[in-house]
Structure formats: C-alpha cells, structure tokens
Scaffold this motif. Sequence first.
Motif, mmCIF file in Angstrom:
data_model
loop_
_atom_site.group_PDB
_atom_site.id
_atom_site.type_symbol
_atom_site.label_atom_id
_atom_site.label_comp_id
_atom_site.label_asym_id
_atom_site.label_seq_id
_atom_site.Cartn_x
_atom_site.Cartn_y
_atom_site.Cartn_z
ATOM 1 N N LEU A 183 0.830 -1.198 0.000
ATOM 2 C CA LEU A 183 0.000 0.000 0.000
ATOM 3 C C LEU A 183 0.871 1.258 0.000
ATOM 4 O O LEU A 183 0.644 2.186 -0.784
ATOM 5 C CB LEU A 183 -0.931 -0.018 1.229
ATOM 6 N N LEU A 184 1.893 1.240 0.852
ATOM 7 C CA LEU A 184 2.802 2.388 0.925
ATOM 8 C C LEU A 184 3.449 2.622 -0.435
ATOM 9 O O LEU A 184 3.540 3.751 -0.933
ATOM 10 C CB LEU A 184 3.870 2.124 1.996
ATOM 11 N N LYS A 185 3.852 1.524 -1.064
ATOM 12 C CA LYS A 185 4.520 1.632 -2.358
ATOM 13 C C LYS A 185 3.589 2.259 -3.395
ATOM 14 O O LYS A 185 3.975 3.133 -4.160
ATOM 15 C CB LYS A 185 4.939 0.230 -2.801
ATOM 16 N N ARG A 186 2.339 1.838 -3.381
ATOM 17 C CA ARG A 186 1.389 2.380 -4.368
ATOM 18 C C ARG A 186 1.138 3.865 -4.139
ATOM 19 O O ARG A 186 1.030 4.633 -5.091
ATOM 20 C CB ARG A 186 0.066 1.616 -4.292
ATOM 21 N N VAL A 187 1.068 4.218 -2.856
ATOM 22 C CA VAL A 187 0.859 5.640 -2.566
ATOM 23 C C VAL A 187 2.053 6.451 -3.059
ATOM 24 O O VAL A 187 1.898 7.466 -3.735
ATOM 25 C CB VAL A 187 0.628 5.860 -1.047
ATOM 26 N N VAL A 188 3.268 5.962 -2.764
ATOM 27 C CA VAL A 188 4.467 6.725 -3.142
ATOM 28 C C VAL A 188 4.594 6.871 -4.657
ATOM 29 O O VAL A 188 4.947 7.932 -5.156
ATOM 30 C CB VAL A 188 5.748 6.089 -2.535
ATOM 31 N N GLY A 190 2.026 6.552 -6.927
ATOM 32 C CA GLY A 190 0.855 7.169 -7.543
ATOM 33 C C GLY A 190 0.706 8.639 -7.190
ATOM 34 O O GLY A 190 0.274 9.442 -8.020
ATOM 35 N N PHE A 191 1.087 8.977 -5.993
ATOM 36 C CA PHE A 191 0.840 10.318 -5.495
ATOM 37 C C PHE A 191 1.441 11.444 -6.340
ATOM 38 O O PHE A 191 0.755 12.427 -6.637
ATOM 39 C CB PHE A 191 1.335 10.405 -4.057
ATOM 40 N N SER A 226 8.472 13.379 -3.224
ATOM 41 C CA SER A 226 8.265 12.007 -3.672
ATOM 42 C C SER A 226 9.453 11.505 -4.494
ATOM 43 O O SER A 226 9.927 10.380 -4.303
ATOM 44 C CB SER A 226 6.981 11.942 -4.492
ATOM 45 N N GLN A 230 11.853 8.409 -3.382
ATOM 46 C CA GLN A 230 12.017 7.218 -4.234
ATOM 47 C C GLN A 230 13.478 6.981 -4.584
ATOM 48 O O GLN A 230 13.944 5.845 -4.577
ATOM 49 C CB GLN A 230 11.197 7.374 -5.520
#
Length: 246
Positions: A183-188, A190-191, A226, A230
């Motif tokens: 979930l954290l990965k998707r937020v990072v 996608g955001f 972000s 990353q």
Amino acid sequence: MDRPQPLHKYRRYSDCSVSEKFLDTCFLLVMGVGYLLASAYLYVSHEGLDNKPGLSVEDVVYSYYGNRSGSTLEAKLRGSMSGYISIEENEKVVAWIFKGSPEKTFDREIKPIFEKNCTFCHRPEAGGMTDLSDVKAVKKLTDVDMGKSIGALARVSHIHLFGVGLLLFLIGKIFILCEMPALLKRVVVGFPFLAIFMDIGSWWLTHWLPAFAYIVIAGGALIGLSIGFQIIVSLYQMWFYKEKEQ
Ligand code: HEC
C-alpha cells in the motif's frame, strides 16, 4: 521440473544483476541532480518578482496572475517619480493611460510633459534608462501585466506533463523493486502523478485566481519530496538492504 524457484513472486533488487543496478543507479543520480538544478532554476527565475528577496507566494502570483493593480508608469507616477511632475501634468498622463495610451496623441499631449520633467534622466544615453520620449518604450510601461499568457501556459504545461510524467514513470519502475508494504509503495508511486496535476492545474487557475498560488507551491513540493524519497530508498535498498531469510 527443477527450475530454481524464484524467491519472490515479483522482481526485487535481489533478482537484478549488478549491471542492471549499476544502470539504475546512474539514471537515478542524474535525475536527482537534474531535479535539484531544476529547483535552483525555478528559484532564481521567480525569486524577487515582488521586489522582495526570496521565493514567496507573491512571486508565484506575479508570475501566473501578473500585477494587475495598474501599469508600471501609473505606479511610478503615484510613487517614486511623483516629485518630478506637477499635479495637473500627472493627471493628464494618467488620463492618457486610461484612454489606452493612444499613440496618436502621444507626441502632442504627453511627450512635451515628459521632455520638460523626465527625459533629463530618462534618455537612452543615461545608462539603460527607459527612453520616455519614445512612444514604443512608454507603451511598454503602460501595459497592465496579466501574468503568463494562455499560449505560454499551454507550452510550459505540455512540456512539463510529458517530461515529468516520463521521469516519474521511470523512477517509479525502479522504485517498485523495493521491499516495503504494497500500500505504501502504491501511494508513493501514484501520489506524484496526482501532484503534477495539482501543480500544473493550479498554474492555470492562478492565472484567474491568485489564491491557487499556494497549491502551485504545495504540488511542486510534493513532487520533489516524492522523487527524493524514491531515489534515496531505491539506492539504499539496491545496494545495502539485506532481506530477512524466509
Ligand atoms: C532625477 C532623475 C529622474 C527623473 C527626473 C525622473 N526619473 Fe523616473 N526613474 C529614475 C531612476 C533612477 C529610476 C530607476 C529607479 C526606480 O525605479 O525608482 C526611475 C524609474 C522610473 C520608472 C520605472 C521604469 C523604468 O523606466 O525604469 C518609470 C516608469 C519612471 N521612472 C517614470 C518617470 C517619469 C514619468 C518621470 C517624469 C515625471 C520621471 N520618471 C522622472 C530617475 C528619474
């Protein structure tokens, strides 16, 4: 079939060759430096538009909304240049600006006033000063600054959408090989795509509503955060992270 079972269902850095990690590292470093330089360029090109040092919300407003409180000439006639001109002459010049500074009447009505009071200093020989006996130069000072034009906005927007979109995609492709909660990965990843719409969308909105300057800054800052996150996490996990034995 005794093909070696992969350790993960999805690729992780431990599945990458050193050559691939080397290529990823070079790319991330170049993008990191590029991003820092882009921020530095942004700072120097916007800083001080409001006549105050440092980058502020007002600078962003001046850049996208413009300074619509009037023209430079009016501001100066009301301000630091008011001492060089009589009140009646001042009113004549302001009335001429209000009529849309027509070139036809400049020579007859306005030029004599400027030649009497202003061109002693405002002539081209006087170290880069605007020549107030030249109607073209004067008209530049009577235009109200409306900020970036729609054409300019469309140009910088599409360049940014393509450029930053591609950059986010490639950095994200490398980043998703990290080990972390999904979930954290998707937020990072996608955001920042959302943030780029926030940022560029509010360039346009600031053109009409100056309050959106805050969102321009917030959107830009979020993209930067972000990308920085990353790059740092990817480089760390790529070279230093040891997975726990399953
Ligand atoms: C004694 C010299 C002097 C006189 C006379 C003078 N100015 Fe200026 N003016 C300056 C200087 C120096 C600046 C730049 C510093 C500043 O912006 O205050 C300037 C700046 C300006 C600017 C800002 C844009 C630019 O050209 O750089 C305007 C507009 C202007 N003056 C208009 C006028 C008008 C109109 C008059 C006559 C009523 C006038 N000035 C008379 C010295 C003068």
